[in-house]
Structure formats: C-alpha cells, structure tokens
Design a protein around this motif. Sequence first.
Motif, PDB file in Angstrom:
ATOM      1  N   UNK A 213       3.825  -2.861   1.263  1.00 33.36           N
ATOM      2  CA  UNK A 213       3.038  -2.052   2.177  1.00 33.36           C
ATOM      3  C   UNK A 213       3.756  -1.962   3.525  1.00 33.36           C
ATOM      4  N   UNK A 214       3.561  -0.868   4.172  1.00 36.12           N
ATOM      5  CA  UNK A 214       4.174  -0.547   5.472  1.00 36.12           C
ATOM      6  C   UNK A 214       5.670  -0.295   5.388  1.00 36.12           C
ATOM      7  N   UNK A 215       6.218  -0.310   4.190  1.00 39.06           N
ATOM      8  CA  UNK A 215       7.620   0.064   4.041  1.00 39.06           C
ATOM      9  C   UNK A 215       7.710   1.515   3.583  1.00 39.06           C
ATOM     10  N   UNK A 216       8.794   2.153   3.952  1.00 41.06           N
ATOM     11  CA  UNK A 216       8.973   3.551   3.594  1.00 41.06           C
ATOM     12  C   UNK A 216       9.209   3.656   2.083  1.00 41.06           C
ATOM     13  N   UNK A 217       8.502   4.558   1.446  1.00 43.08           N
ATOM     14  CA  UNK A 217       8.686   4.717  -0.005  1.00 43.08           C
ATOM     15  C   UNK A 217       9.964   5.492  -0.311  1.00 43.08           C
TER      16      UNK A 217
ATOM     17  N   UNK B 224       2.974   3.327   8.521  1.00 41.07           N
ATOM     18  CA  UNK B 224       1.981   2.631   9.341  1.00 41.07           C
ATOM     19  C   UNK B 224       0.748   3.461   9.633  1.00 41.07           C
ATOM     20  N   UNK B 225       0.845   4.764   9.445  1.00 42.67           N
ATOM     21  CA  UNK B 225      -0.301   5.640   9.665  1.00 42.67           C
ATOM     22  C   UNK B 225      -1.097   5.878   8.390  1.00 42.67           C
TER      23      UNK B 225
ATOM     24  N   UNK C 220      -3.399   4.434   5.178  1.00 42.58           N
ATOM     25  CA  UNK C 220      -4.370   3.340   5.038  1.00 42.58           C
ATOM     26  C   UNK C 220      -3.740   2.070   4.473  1.00 42.58           C
ATOM     27  N   UNK C 221      -3.888   0.973   5.210  1.00 42.80           N
ATOM     28  CA  UNK C 221      -3.321  -0.321   4.817  1.00 42.80           C
ATOM     29  C   UNK C 221      -1.823  -0.238   4.541  1.00 42.80           C
ATOM     30  N   UNK C 222      -1.163   0.757   5.114  1.00 40.85           N
ATOM     31  CA  UNK C 222       0.275   0.889   4.916  1.00 40.85           C
ATOM     32  C   UNK C 222       0.672   1.317   3.526  1.00 40.85           C
ATOM     33  N   UNK C 223      -0.280   1.819   2.774  1.00 38.47           N
ATOM     34  CA  UNK C 223       0.000   2.203   1.385  1.00 38.47           C
ATOM     35  C   UNK C 223       0.290   3.709   1.317  1.00 38.47           C
ATOM     36  N   UNK C 224       1.382   4.034   0.666  1.00 40.62           N
ATOM     37  CA  UNK C 224       1.788   5.433   0.542  1.00 40.62           C
ATOM     38  C   UNK C 224       0.750   6.210  -0.265  1.00 40.62           C
TER      39      UNK C 224
ATOM     40  N   UNK D 139      -0.953  14.989  -0.540  1.00 39.90           N
ATOM     41  CA  UNK D 139      -1.505  13.651  -0.309  1.00 39.90           C
ATOM     42  C   UNK D 139      -0.928  12.994   0.930  1.00 39.90           C
ATOM     43  N   UNK D 140       0.230  13.410   1.349  1.00 34.17           N
ATOM     44  CA  UNK D 140       0.882  12.773   2.499  1.00 34.17           C
ATOM     45  C   UNK D 140       0.328  13.339   3.800  1.00 34.17           C
ATOM     46  N   UNK D 141      -0.285  12.506   4.628  1.00 33.61           N
ATOM     47  CA  UNK D 141      -0.877  13.013   5.870  1.00 33.61           C
ATOM     48  C   UNK D 141       0.170  13.475   6.874  1.00 33.61           C
ATOM     49  N   UNK D 142       1.391  13.023   6.696  1.00 37.63           N
ATOM     50  CA  UNK D 142       2.464  13.402   7.633  1.00 37.63           C
ATOM     51  C   UNK D 142       3.284  14.590   7.122  1.00 37.63           C
ATOM     52  N   UNK D 143       2.913  15.100   5.979  1.00 37.41           N
ATOM     53  CA  UNK D 143       3.682  16.213   5.370  1.00 37.41           C
ATOM     54  C   UNK D 143       5.166  15.840   5.264  1.00 37.41           C
TER      55      UNK D 143
END
Length: 66
Positions: free
Chosen positions: A38-42, A15-16, A18-22, A57-61
């Motif tokens: 979208x918005x689902x965990x990859x 959800x954090x 962009x547009x829920x896209x990994x 690329x992952x903002x959440x590391x």
Amino acid sequence: MPQVIVLDPARCRPGLCPQGRCQARRRCPIKAIYQEATYERPFLGGLCNGCAKCLGACPQRALRLG
Ligand code: SF4
Ligand code: SF4
C-alpha cells in the motif's frame, strides 16, 4: 497480446487513494496491475488485455490507453 494501458507516474498519487490502495488494481478483473505494498506506485504486468475497465477507477486519471 500487446499491453495497451499506460500508467503515467507523474499523475499517480497512491497516497490519495483510500488506504493507499490502487483503485485501478481493484477494478482490473485479471489483476494485471500490481501494487507490492500500500502507498507504493503500482505497475502494469504483461497480462493487460486492454479491456479499459480500470480507466475510470483511477481518481488521478493516471491511466490511459497507450
Ligand atoms: S494508478 Fe490511480 S488508482 Fe492506482 S495508485 Fe495511482 S492514483 Fe491510485
Ligand atoms: S485495461 Fe483491463 S486488463 Fe488492462 S489493466 Fe485495465 S482493467 Fe486490467
């Protein structure tokens, strides 16, 4: 070839993104990261070759080398 990237579900927050896209999925050149909606965990498929291009690329590391 063994999978060498690990996705930490406790850190992943689609959800954090962009547009829920990994964002990591977008970076992976061989689409070894799957996101069914979208918005689902990859999740990681079996194709990962350990190139590590997705790590930054992952903002959440949420991704790390396993
Ligand atoms: S792994 Fe990272 S980039 Fe991908 S959906 Fe989760 S937080 Fe977003
Ligand atoms: S390490 Fe490379 S092949 Fe594996 S998921 Fe990340 S970008 Fe894709």
